[in-house]
Write an enzyme that holds these catalytic residues in place. Sequence first.
Site, PDB file in Angstrom:
ATOM      1  N   GLU A 476      87.514  52.554  43.070  1.00 35.79           N
ATOM      2  CA  GLU A 476      87.339  51.121  43.247  1.00 35.79           C
ATOM      3  C   GLU A 476      88.690  50.440  43.488  1.00 35.79           C
ATOM      4  OE1 GLU A 476      84.141  47.935  41.623  1.00 35.79           O
ATOM      5  OE2 GLU A 476      84.025  49.975  40.939  1.00 35.79           O
ATOM      6  N   GLU A 753      86.088  48.365  30.097  1.00 31.50           N
ATOM      7  CA  GLU A 753      85.196  47.547  30.927  1.00 31.50           C
ATOM      8  C   GLU A 753      83.917  47.185  30.176  1.00 31.50           C
ATOM      9  OE1 GLU A 753      83.752  49.778  34.277  1.00 31.50           O
ATOM     10  OE2 GLU A 753      83.259  47.965  35.384  1.00 31.50           O
TER      11      GLU A 753
HETATM   12  C1  BGC Z   1      83.951  46.018  39.080  1.00 31.67           C
HETATM   13  C2  BGC Z   1      83.947  44.871  38.133  1.00 31.67           C
HETATM   14  C3  BGC Z   1      83.163  43.738  38.722  1.00 31.67           C
HETATM   15  C4  BGC Z   1      81.805  44.223  39.059  1.00 31.67           C
HETATM   16  C5  BGC Z   1      80.927  43.213  39.666  1.00 31.67           C
HETATM   17  C6  BGC Z   1      82.530  46.428  39.270  1.00 31.67           C
HETATM   18  O1  BGC Z   1      82.386  47.557  40.015  1.00 31.67           O
HETATM   19  O2  BGC Z   1      84.725  47.059  38.568  1.00 31.67           O
HETATM   20  O3  BGC Z   1      85.177  44.564  37.665  1.00 31.67           O
HETATM   21  O4  BGC Z   1      83.058  42.698  37.815  1.00 31.67           O
HETATM   22  O5  BGC Z   1      81.834  45.385  39.835  1.00 31.67           O
HETATM   23  O6  BGC Z   1      79.795  43.796  40.129  1.00 31.67           O
END
Ligand code: BGC
Length: 909
Positions: A476, A753
């Site tokens: 990501e 997260e």
């Molecule tokens: C990201 C997040 C984001 C989210 C929103 C994720 O894949 O890592 O930080 O808030 O997607 O969908």
Amino acid sequence: MLTTVDLRCEYARTPLGIDACPPRLSWQLRATIRGQRQSAYQLRAATSPDLLARDAPDLLDTGKVASSAQMVAYAGPELQSRERVWWQVRAWDHADEPGPYSEITWFETGLLNPEDWHAEWIGFSAGWNGRALYFRTPLHLDKPVRTARAYVSGLGYYELRLNGRKVGDHVLDPGTTSYDKRVLYVTYDIAPYLRAGAGLGGENVLAAIVGHGWYGAPKLLLQVEITFEDGSIFEVLGQTGPWQVGLGPIVGNSIYGGELYDARLEIPGWDMPTTADGDRPVSGQNAASEGSEADTAQWVRPNVVDGPGGTLVAQALEPIRVVQTLAPVTVSTPRPDVFVCDLGQNIAGWARLRCQGSRGSRVTLRFAESLYPDGTVNQENLRSAAATDVYILKGDGVEIWEPRFTYHGFRYVQVEGYPGALTQEAVEGRLVRSDTHPAAEFTCSNELLNRIHRMVWWTEATNQHSIPTDCPQRDERMGWLNDLGARTEEAIINFDLSRFFPKWVADIHDAQDPHTGAITDTAPYRWGTRPADPVSVSYLLIAWMVYVHYGDTRSMYEHYEGFKAWVEYLASRAQDHIVTYSYYGDWAPPVEESVGGSQGTSAVSLNTPGALVSTGYYYYAARLLSQMAEVLDKRADALHYAERARKIAAAYHEHFYDPATGGYGSNNQACNALSAYLGLVPEHLQDRVIENLVHDVLVLHDGHLTTGNLCTKYLLEVLTHNHHADVAYRVVTQETYPSWGYMLANGATTVWERWEHATGGGMNSHNHPMYASVGAWLCRALGGIMADPKGPGFARFDIRPHPAGDLTHARCSLETVRGRIESAWMLEGERLTLQVTVPVGSNARICVPVPSKGDRFRITEAQVPVWQDGPMDSVPGLESVHAEPHCIAFAVGSGSYTFVREPNYDNHI
Ligand code: BGC
């Protein structure tokens, strides 16, 4: 008397190759006594430092300008490309006493006009097969050199080399952008790398390695300009002269995947001139004793290729660098010949390997955030990112290697195929990030909070890679706008982002649809949706915070129409001022608060309606736009969007307030915190909403939060600013799930997260800054340092500490554009000491907390009584005093202050 120090141009010290015209010049002030102010300044500039030293500035002399401004636009003759300007400044104090001139400093322009670019993009049309490209050209210089500049960009990433040395210390350069809109170039002074003179002494080799990065087939743009002592100019362009391109030892390179380096393919001295006896000297890293000149003889001419399409813009933010090297704290051997190094800290970067072994042996490095119970690395949460580097030995003594065109987020490095026994010196962690400067320090009497602060710091530090990334480890590493809604304040407190953030606002703008105004979930746009989730207020918020923290209006000014278009886009999606579309909302709350099986491994909130969050953010954006219009003197817009915000607020209340519960939406923490934070709660209902919030935290959740990535921030702020700092303190100091303490108790060194401790294949990064938003609360609520939008650039700020819970002391400092702010308080029984430093050029309101019970107290400053049942003597620097419900507020000018609040002993007689 005032002295002028820390002179900057466009927020940088001695920037080389700027293109912001006219650039803004700024300085800080130092004084020996309190309350000093700048009443006037004089700034002068010249084409050489000698002219300034001789009081003969030939470019600019402003004379004495009556002004308190500490940042002004350069007002010399219109700047040309490649121009070096030397400048200095002095200031008069409030008694009209002039200070000495500052040291002399400089800035230099880059290539300001498209016509200045004579170079074209070059590449290798025959294909590159995923490999890095190596470019080289000999360069013969037969006269002494006066100046030499290289203007370079290479996509995805380049490394410039001259005579066997890497030029500069940037890595993963240039910063990433939407390459079809904007491409960053970098200016280097290459004179120190050149050899000039007659004959062989003037032989040079200019070279570059270009990797994949966030782009596709590597391409290079390089323009070298050499001015000789005799005034003649020599230009070297990528597409002209005897250039060659070929392949080298970087066989594979990918940001997510890692780097594959086959040292057997090194071509010794490929970037070195031939010496008098025909040999090429060894060129440092990647040089070897084998190979021959013939290897590059087979290289071919590069092709002129299509450029990426974007405008070339000077890279005006801190480059990515290797900023720190960490030794492993332990090395274990979970299986024979498998070593696992633990850095003791989750970082972003790579490992530097040192090994010795037979030619062709293959060392594999696997990077991960966690381990399986058997002690080997667990890479499941990296999803499709292989995060694996491979080094193939050339078999020639001690070999030291580190990759160039990848990076990983990791704490553990698993080493396989290492020749011999792996010692602690064999692998070092290299911390790689945008080299922004740390700005805040925080400590307090509760060690758990200190650990949270450090965890926040590391999380933020390892998620700046020319954009604020969501995470550094999995497939990501995007700039997610939703997360930044909550993270921005923490980031701008902990780091100097005066150059980093404006660049990202421009990235968001680049991705905006010029027709509909829709922005994208990530910028540069690589993932997520278009249009973005309505929570993406960070587009406006960052520009606003850059103004509040650094006094910089440029981002607001340049992107104002874009901000407006986004607000109007939201309006086009609203019905009766309610925006119902929502993808993420208050994303990733505790899993029992989430919709099971929803996207992102159950990350959509169950109890916080998307429409409530989206409408709240529509209001937030409209209000920010109105505030910006006010600052930019767009009166009609200011009124228009203030009115729009008022209407949204009314609709929001009408739609989401439930008189039965006295709360918003589901009456959960997120709904009420968001409503109160945004000021959407009518005054007469405020107490009820806050009561509900407190009840939910203390009674329904035993002092725990239930919030997601956005509302966690608002929960803490709202509790604190409604006189429940103790409740916020309780939430932040929890050690049981869900909490930051729970993360720490489970070995976190960066913020997760998810509130859960998950290590499987789903969405569970262990280094994700969205919940690092608590870092802002530590500095603001406990340290008490609060920016004031009415005094941008900390011209005005508040010191408003909350001695919450069982804390007995806290200390916080913040480096600002005016200098360092310090706030430290200590409680000894009922005696409270508050020490504050206010930089010159700032005014502060220092709020000394007082007992709420109505006990009498006395406040002294530097032992002089300043309050006892009312204001007493005035002391120098202290401008006014007034009582607020929970504090006595002292308005002060610059200087250091020590306030002591103690019981009024008369009470006790
Ligand atoms: C990201 C997040 C984001 C989210 C929103 C994720 O894949 O890592 O930080 O808030 O997607 O969908």
